[in-house]
Write a protein that holds these residues in place. Structure first.
Motif, PDB file in Angstrom:
ATOM      1  N   SER A  17       0.828  -1.198   0.000  1.00  0.00           N
ATOM      2  CA  SER A  17       0.000   0.000   0.000  1.00  0.00           C
ATOM      3  C   SER A  17       0.862   1.246   0.000  1.00  0.00           C
ATOM      4  O   SER A  17       2.013   1.242   0.439  1.00  0.00           O
ATOM      5  N   GLU A  63      -8.616   0.306 -10.982  1.00  0.00           N
ATOM      6  CA  GLU A  63      -8.421   0.667  -9.588  1.00  0.00           C
ATOM      7  C   GLU A  63      -9.598   0.291  -8.699  1.00  0.00           C
ATOM      8  O   GLU A  63      -9.531   0.479  -7.469  1.00  0.00           O
ATOM      9  N   ARG A  66      -9.432  -1.041  -4.968  1.00  0.00           N
ATOM     10  CA  ARG A  66      -8.050  -1.010  -4.519  1.00  0.00           C
ATOM     11  C   ARG A  66      -7.601   0.371  -4.053  1.00  0.00           C
ATOM     12  O   ARG A  66      -6.424   0.573  -3.785  1.00  0.00           O
ATOM     13  N   MET A  82      -3.699   3.903  -1.857  1.00  0.00           N
ATOM     14  CA  MET A  82      -3.611   2.857  -2.858  1.00  0.00           C
ATOM     15  C   MET A  82      -3.206   1.550  -2.196  1.00  0.00           C
ATOM     16  O   MET A  82      -2.165   1.472  -1.542  1.00  0.00           O
ATOM     17  N   ARG A  85      -1.225  -3.085  -4.557  1.00  0.00           N
ATOM     18  CA  ARG A  85      -0.514  -2.586  -5.738  1.00  0.00           C
ATOM     19  C   ARG A  85       0.010  -3.715  -6.606  1.00  0.00           C
ATOM     20  O   ARG A  85       0.396  -4.780  -6.123  1.00  0.00           O
ATOM     21  N   LYS A  86       0.013  -3.432  -7.897  1.00  0.00           N
ATOM     22  CA  LYS A  86       0.504  -4.352  -8.904  1.00  0.00           C
ATOM     23  C   LYS A  86       1.636  -3.702  -9.682  1.00  0.00           C
ATOM     24  O   LYS A  86       1.711  -2.479  -9.749  1.00  0.00           O
ATOM     25  N   ASP A  89       0.954  -0.834 -11.929  1.00  0.00           N
ATOM     26  CA  ASP A  89       0.636   0.459 -11.334  1.00  0.00           C
ATOM     27  C   ASP A  89       1.828   1.402 -11.338  1.00  0.00           C
ATOM     28  O   ASP A  89       1.681   2.579 -10.981  1.00  0.00           O
ATOM     29  N   THR A  90       2.992   0.900 -11.703  1.00  0.00           N
ATOM     30  CA  THR A  90       4.190   1.723 -11.746  1.00  0.00           C
ATOM     31  C   THR A  90       4.011   2.857 -12.746  1.00  0.00           C
ATOM     32  O   THR A  90       3.728   2.629 -13.919  1.00  0.00           O
ATOM     33  N   VAL A 119       6.223  -0.156  -8.267  1.00  0.00           N
ATOM     34  CA  VAL A 119       5.755  -1.383  -7.634  1.00  0.00           C
ATOM     35  C   VAL A 119       6.648  -2.519  -8.115  1.00  0.00           C
ATOM     36  O   VAL A 119       6.589  -2.919  -9.279  1.00  0.00           O
TER      37      VAL A 119
END
Length: 121
Positions: A17, A63, A66, A82, A85-86, A89-90, A119
């Motif tokens: 997160s 999103e 999440r 957030m 995260r995956k 998501d970077t 991430v």
């Protein structure tokens, strides 16, 4: 001059997160919309989540479930919590502001300088 200053970006592991903050400053009569956009390398900029003065939240489908977006109207701040995260998501996350600088003035857009969110394990 109205500015948006972001903070809270950094490195987070997948599933982790992160909380982003944005503070607006300057001559502001009212804020109509505050929120976040992001742009990953090689991709177009996309809306992450925004919230207007009525509390309506707009967000990207990826999103859903999440995130939590919130605002502090007295301090002209907006937050993006957030979670889960995956790697995808970077991106560079920037604050978006649609505001009115004075009574009877037109709505004006201001963007923050951006804060990097990575991430990765």
């Amino acid at each position: 001059q109205v500015q948006c200053v972001e903070s809270g970006g950094g490195l987070v592991q997948p599933g982790g997160s992160l909380r982003l903050s944005c503070a607006a400053s300057g001559t502001i009569f009212s804020i109509h919309v505050m929120g976040w956009y992001r742009q990953a390398p090689g991709k177009h900029r996309e809306l992450v989540a925004t919230i207007n003065n009525s509390g309506f939240i707009n967000y990207v489908d990826s999103e859903k479930g999440r995130f939590t977006i919130s605002r502090d109207n007295d301090k002209n701040m907006v937050y993006l919590q957030m979670n889960s995260r995956k790697p995808e998501d970077t991106a560079d996350y920037c604050c978006y502001l649609l505001y009115q600088g004075r009574r009877n003035g037109v709505a004006t857009t201001t963007w923050g300088q951006g804060t990097q969110v990575t991430v990765s394990s």
